[in-house]
Design an enzyme around this catalytic site. Structure first.
Site, mmCIF file in Angstrom:
data_model
loop_
_atom_site.group_PDB
_atom_site.id
_atom_site.type_symbol
_atom_site.label_atom_id
_atom_site.label_comp_id
_atom_site.label_asym_id
_atom_site.label_seq_id
_atom_site.Cartn_x
_atom_site.Cartn_y
_atom_site.Cartn_z
ATOM 1 N N SER A 151 0.798 -1.233 0.000
ATOM 2 C CA SER A 151 0.000 0.000 0.000
ATOM 3 C C SER A 151 0.826 1.277 0.000
ATOM 4 O O SER A 151 0.322 2.338 -0.362
ATOM 5 C CB SER A 151 -0.943 0.006 1.205
ATOM 6 N N LYS B 236 0.216 4.793 6.805
ATOM 7 C CA LYS B 236 -0.269 5.570 5.660
ATOM 8 C C LYS B 236 0.336 6.963 5.715
ATOM 9 O O LYS B 236 0.985 7.354 6.679
ATOM 10 C CB LYS B 236 -1.796 5.687 5.665
#
Length: 247
Positions: free
Chosen positions: A96, A137
């Site tokens: 990711s 993230k």
């Protein structure tokens, strides 16, 4: 997002010295009873060992072991304190955050970063994610920001300012987002996205969770600031310039 014994050196005194007082003439020996020899383990503390060094009592065997145990215990305590309050290491298990972070990369997280200052746009953070697990993230919007996808050039905007992500940290060939959103981030919360937008289940996927997909700042563990493994990828994780234009 881890962590010697020093032996003291004695100074040797010379056996002879130029400023020593001259010895007095020898006196006639007096007859006396022979003294009993000193026990083998009795050493005069002023008696000099061969080479001019003063004699020292032998070190007990248990003292070395005790010192070693104390060093080990001290190291463990320091490591626990560092892990609990300062730094922690994390392993990257997914795609990711490519290409900023690859699968099997390791990063160090500063757990004090947001005790001393605010979370900022562009930071890479580790936090308790939407499923309760440690997640990593990039922060796109902070409390009060208006985050939207997308403008006429298909760029994400923050407070009306388009983010120039391509060629900076966005995965090559990936679009900023294939999902449209128009969110005002609540105070004390964050809007987060992965750098590989095609392979990142981030804030865009949880807009119906009651918090518009945002994460509380209280759930942030810290800021990832160093990629340290593998060795050929060691690098500091800095904040991209594109966020400096956002007001």
């Amino acid at each position: 997002m881890g962590e010697s014994d020093e032996s003291r050196l004695g100074t040797a005194e010379p056996l002879g010295s130029a400023d020593r007082a001259p010895e007095e003439p020898a006196k006639p020996k007096e007859s006396k009873q022979p003294e009993e020899p000193a026990a083998a383990d009795e050493v005069d503390e002023n008696e000099k060992a061969p080479g001019g060094k003063k004699g020292r009592p032998k070190k007990k065997k248990g003292s070395g072991l005790l010192e070693t145990l104390m060093y080990v215990l001290g190291g463990v305590v320091v490591a626990l304190l560092v892990h609990t309050f300062l730094l922690q290491s994390f392993w990257i298990p997914s795609e990711s955050m490519q290409n900023t972070l690859l699968v099997n990369d390791y990063v160090v997280v500063n757990k004090l970063a947001y005790k001393l200052g605010p979370v900022e746009r562009g930071d890479i953070v580790v936090f308790k994610g939407w499923n309760g697990e440690d997640t990593i993230k990039r922060v796109i919007g902070v409390g009060g920001d208006h985050v939207k996808c997308c403008d006429a050039k298909h760029r994400i905007t923050v407070n009306g300012t388009p983010l120039d992500e391509e060629g900076k940290y966005l995965y090559p060939g990936a679009r900023p987002s294939d999902r449209e959103f128009d969110i005002t981030v609540p105070k004390g919360r964050l809007w987060l996205m992965g750098d590989h937008r095609n392979n990142s289940a981030d804030s865009r996927f949880y807009t119906d969770d009651g918090h518009q997909g945002t994460i509380s700042e209280d759930d942030v563990t810290g800021r990832a600031f160093l990629r340290y493994w593998p060795l050929n990828r060691i690098s500091l994780l800095s904040r991209p310039d594109t966020f400096s234009a956002v007001r």
